[in-house]
Design a protein around this motif. Structure first.
Motif, PDB file in Angstrom:
ATOM      1  N   ALA A 281       0.831  -1.203   0.000  1.00 14.88           N
ATOM      2  CA  ALA A 281       0.000   0.000   0.000  1.00 14.88           C
ATOM      3  C   ALA A 281       0.867   1.254   0.000  1.00 14.88           C
ATOM      4  O   ALA A 281       0.564   2.238  -0.683  1.00 14.88           O
ATOM      5  N   ASP A 282       1.961   1.233   0.741  1.00 15.04           N
ATOM      6  CA  ASP A 282       2.866   2.378   0.807  1.00 15.04           C
ATOM      7  C   ASP A 282       3.538   2.610  -0.544  1.00 15.04           C
ATOM      8  O   ASP A 282       3.696   3.756  -0.989  1.00 15.04           O
ATOM      9  N   SER A 283       3.927   1.522  -1.219  1.00 15.70           N
ATOM     10  CA  SER A 283       4.561   1.630  -2.533  1.00 15.70           C
ATOM     11  C   SER A 283       3.588   2.213  -3.561  1.00 15.70           C
ATOM     12  O   SER A 283       3.957   3.093  -4.348  1.00 15.70           O
ATOM     13  N   ILE A 284       2.341   1.730  -3.539  1.00 19.51           N
ATOM     14  CA  ILE A 284       1.326   2.248  -4.470  1.00 19.51           C
ATOM     15  C   ILE A 284       1.044   3.718  -4.185  1.00 19.51           C
ATOM     16  O   ILE A 284       0.881   4.522  -5.107  1.00 19.51           O
ATOM     17  N   ARG A 285       0.997   4.073  -2.901  1.00 21.01           N
ATOM     18  CA  ARG A 285       0.725   5.470  -2.528  1.00 21.01           C
ATOM     19  C   ARG A 285       1.822   6.396  -3.055  1.00 21.01           C
ATOM     20  O   ARG A 285       1.544   7.493  -3.568  1.00 21.01           O
ATOM     21  N   LYS A 286       3.084   5.977  -2.954  1.00 20.86           N
ATOM     22  CA  LYS A 286       4.193   6.798  -3.456  1.00 20.86           C
ATOM     23  C   LYS A 286       4.121   6.964  -4.972  1.00 20.86           C
ATOM     24  O   LYS A 286       4.340   8.064  -5.500  1.00 20.86           O
ATOM     25  N   LYS A 287       3.823   5.878  -5.692  1.00 20.23           N
ATOM     26  CA  LYS A 287       3.675   5.968  -7.144  1.00 20.23           C
ATOM     27  C   LYS A 287       2.517   6.885  -7.512  1.00 20.23           C
ATOM     28  O   LYS A 287       2.597   7.651  -8.474  1.00 20.23           O
ATOM     29  N   LEU A 288       1.457   6.801  -6.736  1.00 18.60           N
ATOM     30  CA  LEU A 288       0.286   7.635  -6.970  1.00 18.60           C
ATOM     31  C   LEU A 288       0.636   9.112  -6.813  1.00 18.60           C
ATOM     32  O   LEU A 288       0.226   9.960  -7.617  1.00 18.60           O
ATOM     33  N   GLN A 289       1.418   9.424  -5.797  1.00 15.84           N
ATOM     34  CA  GLN A 289       1.836  10.812  -5.568  1.00 15.84           C
ATOM     35  C   GLN A 289       2.708  11.315  -6.720  1.00 15.84           C
ATOM     36  O   GLN A 289       2.522  12.443  -7.208  1.00 15.84           O
ATOM     37  N   LEU A 290       3.663  10.509  -7.163  1.00 14.52           N
ATOM     38  CA  LEU A 290       4.549  10.905  -8.266  1.00 14.52           C
ATOM     39  C   LEU A 290       3.777  11.118  -9.562  1.00 14.52           C
ATOM     40  O   LEU A 290       3.996  12.101 -10.279  1.00 14.52           O
ATOM     41  N   ASN A 291       2.858  10.213  -9.861  1.00 13.53           N
ATOM     42  CA  ASN A 291       2.067  10.352 -11.087  1.00 13.53           C
ATOM     43  C   ASN A 291       1.130  11.551 -11.027  1.00 13.53           C
ATOM     44  O   ASN A 291       0.864  12.187 -12.048  1.00 13.53           O
ATOM     45  N   THR A 292       0.623  11.861  -9.839  1.00  9.29           N
ATOM     46  CA  THR A 292      -0.232  13.042  -9.675  1.00  9.29           C
ATOM     47  C   THR A 292       0.564  14.311  -9.945  1.00  9.29           C
ATOM     48  O   THR A 292       0.084  15.231 -10.620  1.00  9.29           O
ATOM     49  N   ILE A 293       1.780  14.363  -9.411  1.00  7.00           N
ATOM     50  CA  ILE A 293       2.649  15.527  -9.648  1.00  7.00           C
ATOM     51  C   ILE A 293       2.979  15.652 -11.140  1.00  7.00           C
ATOM     52  O   ILE A 293       2.946  16.747 -11.714  1.00  7.00           O
ATOM     53  N   GLU A 294       3.272  14.530 -11.783  1.00  4.87           N
ATOM     54  CA  GLU A 294       3.603  14.527 -13.206  1.00  4.87           C
ATOM     55  C   GLU A 294       2.404  14.970 -14.038  1.00  4.87           C
ATOM     56  O   GLU A 294       2.554  15.716 -15.016  1.00  4.87           O
TER      57      GLU A 294
END
Length: 301
Positions: A281-294
């Motif tokens: 869940a933590d890994s998915i959350r980090k990817k989600l944050q990066l993709n949102t910023i992008e």
């Protein structure tokens, strides 16, 4: 006038040329917009996918936590039961005083297998029935040999009764047809006790629930689930009410300890699964944050 007309044509040509340039620029911009829209659509689709994955992972975490909470409750309950049985067995509560002295000092009496009622395991709901049939034999000490039985009797002033297994004659097998389920079929025991238990209850049948009294067939004894015992047609015995059975306490304790071992393994696996789910869940959350910023950066362009 012709010169003026030429100038007008020249101006018109310039306007047309500028219009062509503007249209070309518009076409280029349109292509770029469509390109960014496609890229943004991919980002949005990926974000939606990751959000769903994160939501499923959070659900998994919740399920594991709930399972762990249930298992922790079961462990606490089982620990309390095990402690209760260990205390009863350690103090031999419910046993005559003469037996307690011997059972507590196992090092002094290594040849004592135990009390008969502790050496058998009875299926539900036949504990009371077995105890009623065994009667006073429930409290008999079981030892391996006649010599050790005599040694035990001579070494104590306590009142006790002993069964020596090597003094029991063999019971011939028979092909008798029993009129109902036998009481022995509801008991699990060590093979060492086979001859003894066949002598004590080999002819005892369990009275069917729909029958209030045994049939008149000779050669068989009967006992009900409630402990009403009919022996040879002229001895009648009732176990009464309110007295807990002492049958199979040691086996019950061993079963609970096995259950605790399985429960510990299950809890350990759940705890490992919880850590994995939280990491995922933590890994998915980090990817989600990066993709949102992008995606935000792409939109601003």
């Amino acid at each position: 006038q012709e010169k003026h007309l030429d100038k007008l044509h020249e101006k018109a040509d310039k306007y047309l040329l500028n219009d062509d340039h503007s249209q070309a620029e518009m076409n280029i911009l349109q292509i770029e917009v469509e390109k960014y829209e496609k890229e943004n659509a991919k980002f949005i689709a990926e974000l939606d996918k990751q959000k769903k994955q994160h939501s499923r992972t959070e659900d998994d975490i919740l399920k594991v936590k709930n399972s762990l909470a249930d298992n922790y409750t079961l462990k606490n309950t089982l620990e309390a039961k095990i402690e209760f049985y260990e205390n009863i067995i350690a103090t031999h509560e419910g046993r005559p005083q003469g037996l307690k002295v011997i059972l507590i000092d196992h090092k002094k009496y290594p040849y004592v297998l135990g009390v008969l009622s502790d050496l058998i395991k009875v299926k539900d709901p036949y504990q009371i029935a077995v105890e009623s049939v065994l009667g006073e034999f429930s409290h008999y000490l079981v030892v391996d040999s006649r010599d050790n039985a005599q040694k035990l009797i001579q070494s104590t002033n306590e009142r006790l009764s002993v069964i020596a297994l090597d003094s029991i004659g063999s019971v011939a097998s028979n092909n008798r047809k029993y009129p109902a389920k036998t009481l022995l079929s509801a008991i699990t025991y060590n093979k060492k006790l086979d001859q003894l238990l066949h002598i004590l209850m080999g002819d005892v049948c369990i009275l069917p629930k729909d029958e209030k009294k045994p049939s008149s067939r000779e050669g068989f004894d009967w006992v009900s689930e409630a402990g009403h015992y009919y022996k040879r047609g002229y001895i009648f015995k009732s176990s009464g009410k309110g007295n807990p059975s002492i049958i199979g306490r040691q086996q019950t304790l061993q079963e609970m300890k096995k259950e605790m071992q399985n429960l510990d393994k299950q809890v350990n696996n759940l705890e490992k699964n919880l850590i994995k789910s939280m990491d995922r869940a933590d890994s998915i959350r980090k990817k989600l944050q990066l993709n949102t910023i992008e995606l935000d950066g792409s939109i601003k362009k």
